[in-house]
Each structure stands twice: as structure tokens, then as C-alpha cells.
Design an enzyme around this catalytic site. Structure first.
Site, PDB file in Angstrom:
ATOM      1  N   LYS A  13      19.428 -17.989  36.829  1.00 42.22           N
ATOM      2  CA  LYS A  13      19.074 -17.746  38.053  1.00 42.22           C
ATOM      3  C   LYS A  13      19.720 -16.135  38.516  1.00 42.22           C
ATOM      4  O   LYS A  13      18.906 -15.234  39.001  1.00 42.22           O
ATOM      5  CB  LYS A  13      20.025 -18.569  39.182  1.00 42.22           C
ATOM      6  CG  LYS A  13      19.574 -19.937  39.017  1.00 42.22           C
ATOM      7  CD  LYS A  13      20.152 -20.838  40.125  1.00 42.22           C
ATOM      8  CE  LYS A  13      21.620 -20.783  40.397  1.00 42.22           C
ATOM      9  NZ  LYS A  13      22.213 -21.580  39.328  1.00 42.22           N
ATOM     10  N   ARG A  88      22.161 -26.366  47.359  1.00 41.96           N
ATOM     11  CA  ARG A  88      22.312 -27.131  46.317  1.00 41.96           C
ATOM     12  C   ARG A  88      22.426 -28.704  46.825  1.00 41.96           C
ATOM     13  O   ARG A  88      22.580 -29.427  46.071  1.00 41.96           O
ATOM     14  CB  ARG A  88      24.152 -26.854  46.383  1.00 41.96           C
ATOM     15  CG  ARG A  88      24.546 -25.577  45.713  1.00 41.96           C
ATOM     16  CD  ARG A  88      24.023 -25.450  44.251  1.00 41.96           C
ATOM     17  NE  ARG A  88      25.093 -25.050  43.401  1.00 41.96           N
ATOM     18  CZ  ARG A  88      25.414 -23.938  42.777  1.00 41.96           C
ATOM     19  NH1 ARG A  88      24.599 -22.814  43.498  1.00 41.96           N
ATOM     20  NH2 ARG A  88      26.486 -23.426  41.936  1.00 41.96           N
ATOM     21  N   ARG A 127      29.217 -15.840  28.961  1.00 44.23           N
ATOM     22  CA  ARG A 127      28.782 -15.073  29.864  1.00 44.23           C
ATOM     23  C   ARG A 127      29.812 -13.998  30.467  1.00 44.23           C
ATOM     24  O   ARG A 127      31.022 -14.181  30.767  1.00 44.23           O
ATOM     25  CB  ARG A 127      28.512 -15.837  31.248  1.00 44.23           C
ATOM     26  CG  ARG A 127      27.715 -15.174  32.380  1.00 44.23           C
ATOM     27  CD  ARG A 127      26.951 -15.958  33.078  1.00 44.23           C
ATOM     28  NE  ARG A 127      27.783 -16.981  34.007  1.00 44.23           N
ATOM     29  CZ  ARG A 127      27.207 -17.972  34.795  1.00 44.23           C
ATOM     30  NH1 ARG A 127      25.839 -17.598  35.139  1.00 44.23           N
ATOM     31  NH2 ARG A 127      27.738 -18.923  35.414  1.00 44.23           N
ATOM     32  N   ARG A 160      33.888 -15.133  34.549  1.00 41.75           N
ATOM     33  CA  ARG A 160      34.084 -15.912  35.906  1.00 41.75           C
ATOM     34  C   ARG A 160      35.127 -17.009  35.539  1.00 41.75           C
ATOM     35  O   ARG A 160      35.165 -17.534  34.435  1.00 41.75           O
ATOM     36  CB  ARG A 160      32.940 -16.612  36.236  1.00 41.75           C
ATOM     37  CG  ARG A 160      32.034 -15.679  37.095  1.00 41.75           C
ATOM     38  CD  ARG A 160      30.583 -16.424  37.364  1.00 41.75           C
ATOM     39  NE  ARG A 160      30.592 -17.604  37.748  1.00 41.75           N
ATOM     40  CZ  ARG A 160      29.754 -18.336  38.207  1.00 41.75           C
ATOM     41  NH1 ARG A 160      28.520 -17.679  38.478  1.00 41.75           N
ATOM     42  NH2 ARG A 160      29.790 -19.593  38.525  1.00 41.75           N
ATOM     43  N   ARG A 171      30.352 -28.954  37.124  1.00 40.19           N
ATOM     44  CA  ARG A 171      28.918 -28.393  38.017  1.00 40.19           C
ATOM     45  C   ARG A 171      27.764 -29.016  37.385  1.00 40.19           C
ATOM     46  O   ARG A 171      26.740 -29.188  38.283  1.00 40.19           O
ATOM     47  CB  ARG A 171      28.976 -26.899  37.500  1.00 40.19           C
ATOM     48  CG  ARG A 171      30.153 -26.136  38.392  1.00 40.19           C
ATOM     49  CD  ARG A 171      30.743 -24.844  37.727  1.00 40.19           C
ATOM     50  NE  ARG A 171      29.684 -23.887  37.591  1.00 40.19           N
ATOM     51  CZ  ARG A 171      29.830 -22.810  36.709  1.00 40.19           C
ATOM     52  NH1 ARG A 171      30.866 -22.825  35.664  1.00 40.19           N
ATOM     53  NH2 ARG A 171      28.821 -21.876  36.682  1.00 40.19           N
TER      54      ARG A 171
HETATM   55  P1  AMP Z   1      27.039 -20.094  41.288  1.00 39.39           P
HETATM   56  O1  AMP Z   1      27.637 -18.667  41.366  1.00 39.39           O
HETATM   57  O2  AMP Z   1      25.801 -20.314  41.749  1.00 39.39           O
HETATM   58  O3  AMP Z   1      27.172 -20.547  39.828  1.00 39.39           O
HETATM   59  O4  AMP Z   1      28.121 -20.901  41.934  1.00 39.39           O
HETATM   60  C1  AMP Z   1      29.528 -20.844  41.885  1.00 39.39           C
HETATM   61  C2  AMP Z   1      30.426 -21.919  42.619  1.00 39.39           C
HETATM   62  O5  AMP Z   1      30.168 -21.354  44.096  1.00 39.39           O
HETATM   63  C3  AMP Z   1      29.701 -23.106  42.609  1.00 39.39           C
HETATM   64  O6  AMP Z   1      30.006 -24.190  41.613  1.00 39.39           O
HETATM   65  C4  AMP Z   1      30.243 -23.746  44.029  1.00 39.39           C
HETATM   66  O7  AMP Z   1      31.598 -24.095  43.970  1.00 39.39           O
HETATM   67  C5  AMP Z   1      29.982 -22.630  44.871  1.00 39.39           C
HETATM   68  N1  AMP Z   1      28.712 -22.704  45.472  1.00 39.39           N
HETATM   69  C6  AMP Z   1      27.673 -21.666  45.273  1.00 39.39           C
HETATM   70  N2  AMP Z   1      26.614 -21.980  45.883  1.00 39.39           N
HETATM   71  C7  AMP Z   1      26.872 -22.972  46.666  1.00 39.39           C
HETATM   72  C8  AMP Z   1      26.142 -23.849  47.621  1.00 39.39           C
HETATM   73  N3  AMP Z   1      24.892 -23.584  48.017  1.00 39.39           N
HETATM   74  N4  AMP Z   1      26.934 -24.709  48.304  1.00 39.39           N
HETATM   75  C9  AMP Z   1      28.262 -25.158  48.006  1.00 39.39           C
HETATM   76  N5  AMP Z   1      28.944 -24.436  46.966  1.00 39.39           N
HETATM   77  C10 AMP Z   1      28.390 -23.478  46.493  1.00 39.39           C
END
Ligand code: AMP
Length: 215
Positions: A13, A88, A127, A160, A171
Site C-alpha cells: 500500500k 480498517r 522492510r 518500524r 496484524r
Molecule cells: P500501517 O502503517 O497501515 O501498517 O499501520 C500501522 C499501525 O497503525 C496498525 O497496526 C494500527 O495499530 C495503526 N493503524 C493504522 N491505521 C489504522 C486505522 N485505520 N485504524 C486503527 N488503527 C490504525
């Protein structure tokens, strides 16, 4: 042009969002990045968010929606947006229907990046990302002008904290139980497109351009 990506963790993404932003000048809204920035503040809220992210759990909808609306109202989003990591769950999708109607920012395309869990897991362990320009790399697959530095802006790359197997599994489970139902939700609205995101970033981008009609 307004786009939403739905995908499991590490499906690409962020990488695809950056390619689209660079080419089409629309803004990239990663709710993960917005939350990670919030988490660096030493506030109570920041520490709370950090704990949830590092454990692979979702952050509360109201916190995410507030950050998202603030970002969406900034002028770099005037030509359109890419939502990377939002919604999400169904509640967030419903809340966004209301928000996008109210702001007159309706969704054009929802793109589902499909990838098997094993392939996504391989990507997560290597990553690295650039905190300056947002470029994303994999230390096992990509070549570097100088190892550990961004090929575009020479900034030190970072890993990260939640990119470990334990957090990834958590996740992925949340993705299956909570996020995947959005595929049917958006299919019913006639805006869903599915593509195979397992071959290469170039192949994935080509398929996205076929959908959005780019040249
Ligand atoms: P990502 O960078 O999209 O992989 O998101 C990393 C982390 O941020 C996720 O595992 C969640 O803990 C939090 N997060 C990101 N987007 C959301 C969302 N739309 N709703 C809730 N938590 C989120």
C-alpha cells in the site's frame, strides 16, 4: 481522483501510494504514518497509541477519524487523496461515507491488493523506510547506492518497531477478521477492484494504472 487501498500488512500500500503521489500529485494519507507521528510526542495519548501499534492492535476509531479529517482538509489534498491503511473496519468505512459526503470528497476507486500471507511475511522482515521522503525498500531485494540510506534523498532508513513476526501475525489476524469484510462492503457499492500484488511493485502499479485509466 480519490482512491482507497484495502490490503493485508506489507502488501505494498505504502509503495504504491508513493508511486501514485509522485505521478499524479494527489495526497497520500497513511493513517499509520499519522499515528506514528502522534506516537512520537511524549504525551499520554502518544504513549497510548505507541503501545497499541507495537502490539499490532488497532487504534480507536475516533482518534483515527480526527487525524484523517484534519489531513484531508489540507490544501495538498485538493486534487484528490489516496487512503493507505484506512478504513480498517466497517465502522470506519461508514464514518468515512458520512465524512466524504460532507466534504464532497467521494471515493472513486477502492483497490484491493491481494497477496498471500507467506509472501507478505517475507516482505515485512526486510522492510526499511525513509522518514524524509516516504520511499520504502526491502533490504533483501533492493539495491542501494549506499546501504542503509535512501536512494532518493540519502536520509538514514529506519525499520518500524512493529515489523516483527509476532506483531505481523497479530496484524494479519486483525486484517482477516476486521478489515477483509470491507471487500464485500465496497463490492456492493460497485467501486471495488482486485489486483494481484505478489509479483513486483512495477506489475502492481501497471494494474493500478489500468484501473484508473492512467497512461
Ligand atoms: P500501517 O502503517 O497501515 O501498517 O499501520 C500501522 C499501525 O497503525 C496498525 O497496526 C494500527 O495499530 C495503526 N493503524 C493504522 N491505521 C489504522 C486505522 N485505520 N485504524 C486503527 N488503527 C490504525
Amino acid at each position: 481522483m480519490n482512491i482507497i487501498f484495502i490490503a493485508p500488512p506489507a502488501a505494498g500500500k505504502g509503495t504504491q501510494s508513493k508511486l501514485l503521489t509522485d505521478k499524479y500529485g494527489i495526497c497520500h494519507i497513511s493513517t499509520g504514518n499519522l499515528l506514528r507521528t502522534e506516537a512520537t510526542s511524549e504525551s499520554e495519548l502518544g504513549n497510548y497509541i505507541k503501545e497499541l501499534i507495537n502490539n499490532g492492535k488497532l487504534v480507536d476509531d475516533n482518534i483515527v477519524l480526527k487525524l484523517l479529517e484534519t489531513k484531508l482538509n489540507q490544501s495538498d489534498c485538493d486534487n484528490g487523496y489516496i487512503l493507505d491503511g484506512f478504513p480498517r473496519n466497517i465502522e470506519q468505512a461508514k464514518a468515512f461515507n458520512e465524512m466524504s459526503n460532507r466534504l464532497n470528497r467521494n471515493i472513486d476507486y477502492v483497490i484491493f491488493l491481494n497477496i498471500a500471507k507467506e509472501e507478505a511475511m517475507k516482505r515485512i522482515t526486510g522492510r526499511l523506510s525513509c522518514p524524509q521522503c516516504g520511499a520504502i525498500y526491502n533490504e533483501h531485494f533492493d539495491t542501494f547506492t549506499s546501504f542503509g540510506k535512501c536512494n532518493h534523498c540519502s536520509t538514514d532508513l529506519v525499520k518500524r518497531e512493529d515489523d516483527n513476526i509476532e506483531s505481523f501475525n497479530q496484524r494479519f489476524d486483525i486484517y482477516l477478521s476486521t478489515t477483509q469484510p470491507l471487500i464485500e462492503y465496497y463490492k456492493a457499492q460497485g467501486v471495488l477492484h482486485e489486483i494481484d500484488s505478489s509479483i513486483s511493485k512495477e506489475h502492481t502499479f501497471m494494474q493500478i494504472e489500468n484501473i484508473i485509466g492512467g497512461d
